[in-house]
Motif scaffolding. Structure first.
Motif, PDB file in Angstrom:
ATOM      1  N   MET A   1       0.822  -1.201   0.000  1.00  0.00           N
ATOM      2  CA  MET A   1       0.000   0.000   0.000  1.00  0.00           C
ATOM      3  C   MET A   1       0.860   1.256   0.000  1.00  0.00           C
ATOM      4  SD  MET A   1      -3.108  -1.144   2.573  1.00  0.00           S
ATOM      5  CE  MET A   1      -2.114  -2.149   3.661  1.00  0.00           C
ATOM      6  N   HIS A   2       0.306   2.314  -0.547  1.00  0.00           N
ATOM      7  CA  HIS A   2       0.975   3.611  -0.601  1.00  0.00           C
ATOM      8  C   HIS A   2       0.398   4.492   0.499  1.00  0.00           C
ATOM      9  CE1 HIS A   2       3.045   7.028  -2.293  1.00  0.00           C
ATOM     10  NE2 HIS A   2       1.912   7.716  -2.367  1.00  0.00           N
ATOM     11  N   ILE A   3       1.247   5.039   1.363  1.00  0.00           N
ATOM     12  CA  ILE A   3       0.790   5.845   2.493  1.00  0.00           C
ATOM     13  C   ILE A   3       1.314   7.267   2.360  1.00  0.00           C
ATOM     14  CG2 ILE A   3       2.718   5.004   3.935  1.00  0.00           C
ATOM     15  CD1 ILE A   3       0.781   5.271   6.366  1.00  0.00           C
ATOM     16  N   THR A   4       0.408   8.242   2.491  1.00  0.00           N
ATOM     17  CA  THR A   4       0.754   9.648   2.313  1.00  0.00           C
ATOM     18  C   THR A   4       0.194  10.474   3.455  1.00  0.00           C
ATOM     19  OG1 THR A   4       0.579   9.342  -0.093  1.00  0.00           O
ATOM     20  CG2 THR A   4       0.633  11.615   0.723  1.00  0.00           C
ATOM     21  N   GLU A   5       1.026  11.344   4.010  1.00  0.00           N
ATOM     22  CA  GLU A   5       0.560  12.269   5.046  1.00  0.00           C
ATOM     23  C   GLU A   5      -0.310  13.353   4.417  1.00  0.00           C
ATOM     24  OE1 GLU A   5       2.514  15.705   7.913  1.00  0.00           O
ATOM     25  OE2 GLU A   5       3.619  13.809   7.668  1.00  0.00           O
ATOM     26  N   VAL A   6      -1.460  13.627   5.008  1.00  0.00           N
ATOM     27  CA  VAL A   6      -2.346  14.678   4.512  1.00  0.00           C
ATOM     28  C   VAL A   6      -1.820  16.021   5.001  1.00  0.00           C
ATOM     29  CG1 VAL A   6      -4.690  15.599   4.506  1.00  0.00           C
ATOM     30  CG2 VAL A   6      -4.325  13.114   4.505  1.00  0.00           C
ATOM     31  N   ALA A   7      -1.514  16.894   4.054  1.00  0.00           N
ATOM     32  CA  ALA A   7      -0.911  18.191   4.380  1.00  0.00           C
ATOM     33  C   ALA A   7      -1.785  18.996   5.345  1.00  0.00           C
ATOM     34  CB  ALA A   7      -0.685  18.994   3.097  1.00  0.00           C
ATOM     35  N   GLY A   8      -1.139  19.612   6.308  1.00  0.00           N
ATOM     36  CA  GLY A   8      -1.844  20.492   7.231  1.00  0.00           C
ATOM     37  C   GLY A   8      -2.560  19.809   8.371  1.00  0.00           C
ATOM     38  N   THR A   9      -2.383  18.490   8.527  1.00  0.00           N
ATOM     39  CA  THR A   9      -3.126  17.767   9.569  1.00  0.00           C
ATOM     40  C   THR A   9      -2.297  17.478  10.818  1.00  0.00           C
ATOM     41  OG1 THR A   9      -2.584  15.586   8.633  1.00  0.00           O
ATOM     42  CG2 THR A   9      -4.609  16.671   7.852  1.00  0.00           C
ATOM     43  N   ARG A  10      -1.018  17.801  10.800  1.00  0.00           N
ATOM     44  CA  ARG A  10      -0.212  17.564  12.004  1.00  0.00           C
ATOM     45  C   ARG A  10      -0.631  18.522  13.114  1.00  0.00           C
ATOM     46  NH1 ARG A  10       3.856  14.163  12.586  1.00  0.00           N
ATOM     47  NH2 ARG A  10       4.521  13.040  10.720  1.00  0.00           N
ATOM     48  N   GLY A  11      -0.768  17.973  14.320  1.00  0.00           N
ATOM     49  CA  GLY A  11      -1.153  18.795  15.448  1.00  0.00           C
ATOM     50  C   GLY A  11      -0.979  18.048  16.752  1.00  0.00           C
ATOM     51  N   VAL A  12      -1.307  18.705  17.841  1.00  0.00           N
ATOM     52  CA  VAL A  12      -1.178  18.117  19.172  1.00  0.00           C
ATOM     53  C   VAL A  12      -2.573  17.907  19.749  1.00  0.00           C
ATOM     54  CG1 VAL A  12      -0.279  18.432  21.502  1.00  0.00           C
ATOM     55  CG2 VAL A  12       1.050  19.226  19.541  1.00  0.00           C
ATOM     56  N   VAL A  13      -2.836  16.663  20.171  1.00  0.00           N
ATOM     57  CA  VAL A  13      -4.121  16.313  20.769  1.00  0.00           C
ATOM     58  C   VAL A  13      -3.857  15.716  22.144  1.00  0.00           C
ATOM     59  CG1 VAL A  13      -6.272  15.042  20.458  1.00  0.00           C
ATOM     60  CG2 VAL A  13      -4.959  15.754  18.451  1.00  0.00           C
ATOM     61  N   ARG A  14      -4.326  16.412  23.177  1.00  0.00           N
ATOM     62  CA  ARG A  14      -4.114  15.944  24.561  1.00  0.00           C
ATOM     63  C   ARG A  14      -2.640  15.629  24.815  1.00  0.00           C
ATOM     64  NH1 ARG A  14      -9.297  11.803  25.023  1.00  0.00           N
ATOM     65  NH2 ARG A  14     -10.912  13.348  24.568  1.00  0.00           N
ATOM     66  N   ASN A  15      -1.776  16.555  24.406  1.00  0.00           N
ATOM     67  CA  ASN A  15      -0.322  16.480  24.602  1.00  0.00           C
ATOM     68  C   ASN A  15       0.361  15.393  23.788  1.00  0.00           C
ATOM     69  OD1 ASN A  15      -0.308  18.603  26.574  1.00  0.00           O
ATOM     70  ND2 ASN A  15      -1.035  17.135  28.107  1.00  0.00           N
ATOM     71  N   LEU A  16      -0.322  14.843  22.801  1.00  0.00           N
ATOM     72  CA  LEU A  16       0.270  13.841  21.916  1.00  0.00           C
ATOM     73  C   LEU A  16       0.287  14.357  20.488  1.00  0.00           C
ATOM     74  CD1 LEU A  16      -1.594  10.674  23.275  1.00  0.00           C
ATOM     75  CD2 LEU A  16       0.805  11.279  23.696  1.00  0.00           C
ATOM     76  N   ASP A  17       1.358  14.045  19.753  1.00  0.00           N
ATOM     77  CA  ASP A  17       1.461  14.440  18.356  1.00  0.00           C
ATOM     78  C   ASP A  17       0.574  13.549  17.496  1.00  0.00           C
ATOM     79  OD1 ASP A  17       3.344  16.444  18.863  1.00  0.00           O
ATOM     80  OD2 ASP A  17       5.023  15.033  18.740  1.00  0.00           O
ATOM     81  N   GLY A  18      -0.197  14.155  16.599  1.00  0.00           N
ATOM     82  CA  GLY A  18      -1.094  13.387  15.743  1.00  0.00           C
ATOM     83  C   GLY A  18      -1.003  13.838  14.302  1.00  0.00           C
ATOM     84  N   VAL A  19      -1.414  12.967  13.381  1.00  0.00           N
ATOM     85  CA  VAL A  19      -1.399  13.287  11.956  1.00  0.00           C
ATOM     86  C   VAL A  19      -2.396  12.377  11.239  1.00  0.00           C
ATOM     87  CG1 VAL A  19       0.453  11.617  11.443  1.00  0.00           C
ATOM     88  CG2 VAL A  19       0.120  13.608   9.948  1.00  0.00           C
ATOM     89  N   ILE A  20      -2.918  12.855  10.106  1.00  0.00           N
ATOM     90  CA  ILE A  20      -3.813  12.042   9.279  1.00  0.00           C
ATOM     91  C   ILE A  20      -3.026  11.500   8.086  1.00  0.00           C
ATOM     92  CG2 ILE A  20      -5.913  12.031   7.869  1.00  0.00           C
ATOM     93  CD1 ILE A  20      -6.573  12.564  10.747  1.00  0.00           C
ATOM     94  N   PHE A  21      -3.182  10.197   7.808  1.00  0.00           N
ATOM     95  CA  PHE A  21      -2.600   9.569   6.626  1.00  0.00           C
ATOM     96  C   PHE A  21      -3.713   9.090   5.699  1.00  0.00           C
ATOM     97  CE2 PHE A  21       0.820   8.625   9.768  1.00  0.00           C
ATOM     98  CZ  PHE A  21       1.911   9.190   9.087  1.00  0.00           C
ATOM     99  N   GLU A  22      -3.449   9.120   4.411  1.00  0.00           N
ATOM    100  CA  GLU A  22      -4.287   8.441   3.429  1.00  0.00           C
ATOM    101  C   GLU A  22      -3.523   7.255   2.866  1.00  0.00           C
ATOM    102  OE1 GLU A  22      -5.843  10.902   0.341  1.00  0.00           O
ATOM    103  OE2 GLU A  22      -7.194  11.998   1.695  1.00  0.00           O
ATOM    104  N   VAL A  23      -4.181   6.105   2.783  1.00  0.00           N
ATOM    105  CA  VAL A  23      -3.542   4.874   2.343  1.00  0.00           C
ATOM    106  C   VAL A  23      -4.346   4.282   1.193  1.00  0.00           C
ATOM    107  CG1 VAL A  23      -2.743   2.590   3.055  1.00  0.00           C
ATOM    108  CG2 VAL A  23      -2.770   4.464   4.726  1.00  0.00           C
ATOM    109  N   THR A  24      -3.656   3.924   0.111  1.00  0.00           N
ATOM    110  CA  THR A  24      -4.282   3.318  -1.060  1.00  0.00           C
ATOM    111  C   THR A  24      -3.454   2.122  -1.528  1.00  0.00           C
ATOM    112  OG1 THR A  24      -3.104   4.852  -2.520  1.00  0.00           O
ATOM    113  CG2 THR A  24      -5.343   5.469  -1.856  1.00  0.00           C
ATOM    114  N   LEU A  25      -4.058   1.285  -2.372  1.00  0.00           N
ATOM    115  CA  LEU A  25      -3.314   0.178  -2.960  1.00  0.00           C
ATOM    116  C   LEU A  25      -2.284   0.709  -3.955  1.00  0.00           C
ATOM    117  CD1 LEU A  25      -6.209  -2.353  -3.734  1.00  0.00           C
ATOM    118  CD2 LEU A  25      -4.498  -2.546  -1.913  1.00  0.00           C
ATOM    119  N   GLN A  26      -1.107   0.089  -3.977  1.00  0.00           N
ATOM    120  CA  GLN A  26      -0.080   0.490  -4.955  1.00  0.00           C
ATOM    121  C   GLN A  26      -0.431  -0.063  -6.325  1.00  0.00           C
ATOM    122  OE1 GLN A  26       3.769  -0.772  -3.513  1.00  0.00           O
ATOM    123  NE2 GLN A  26       3.819   0.783  -1.901  1.00  0.00           N
TER     124      GLN A  26
END
Length: 234
Positions: free
Chosen positions: A209-234
């Protein structure tokens, strides 16, 4: 003399003693969307019952989806590890249908209760197409039942936490229903260990699978680093 039945009853009583079902009706706000549901504010003693809480990954994902509701318009979605159902209930406002899944019977009880809570609210269409199913990642029998029942597949697959190998095995099988380019997996990832961070990328690649970070989604939630990824079949 203690019988087998007495022993089994004792085991059941001990198990129920450690289950916390003191759920509280709690209000959450994501953008303009307000959701009320039952959940715990602290975890049970049983690690397997963490789905009774609303986790940081769910907060991260719901914030993202509330700002990008067009991703959900008219879509069929399946969620892996729904917990109390906070994401499914939000998404039900926008998508065509939404299948919530969890593997734990106790968590499924509160999940179904929250679906019923909204199905009986003033807006009868609020949870249209919202259903709960049992699904343990990597369980071939349960995956096959899902594939048979929802043979048309899904537009989106979404998930909010970070148990990796069996998760990606399950995701790959669900992505393959529609085929390459016709379904995507949205992963709301909250970092708890650097080793796990790299494992997410490597396991996605290992399962083709191909995994890509969604731009602009990095942030801190309850003192933890978080990010959104999109995953598709290669």
């Amino acid at each position: 003399m203690e019988t087998k039945e007495d022993h089994e009853e004792e085991i059941v009583c001990l198990e129920s003693f450690f289950i916390n079902d003191n759920y509280q009706l709690t209000t959450f706000t994501f953008g303009s969307q307000v959701i009320e549901l039952f959940c715990l504010h602290s975890a049970s003693t049983d690690f397997d019952l963490t789905g009774q809480l609303v986790w940081p990954g769910a907060m991260l994902l719901n914030d993202y989806l509330s700002k990008n509701a067009e991703l959900l318009q008219g879509c069929s979605v399946i969620e892996l590890g729904s917990g109390v159902g906070i994401t499914g209930i939000l998404c039900s406002k926008f998508c065509h249908d939404f299948v919530l899944t969890d593997h734990n019977d106790e968590v499924l009880k509160i999940l179904k209760k929250n679906i019923e809570l909204h199905a009986s609210s003033d807006n009868p269409n609020y949870c249209a197409g919202l259903v709960a199913e049992k699904l343990e990642w990597g369980n071939s029998d349960q995956i096959n039942q899902i594939l048979q029942k929802y043979s048309g597949g899904f537009d989106l697959i979404r998930f909010q936490q970070s148990s990796i190998p069996l998760l990606f095995d399950t995701v790959k099988r669900l992505l393959q229903i529609r085929g390459k380019g016709k379904c995507k997996f949205i992963l709301a990832y909250v970092s708890r260990a650097k080793m796990m961070d790299s494992l997410v990328i490597s396991e996605a690649n290992r399962y083709g699978m191909h995994i890509t970070e969604v731009a602009g989604t990095r942030g801190v939630v309850r003192n933890l680093d978080g990010v959104i990824f999109e995953v598709t079949l290669q």
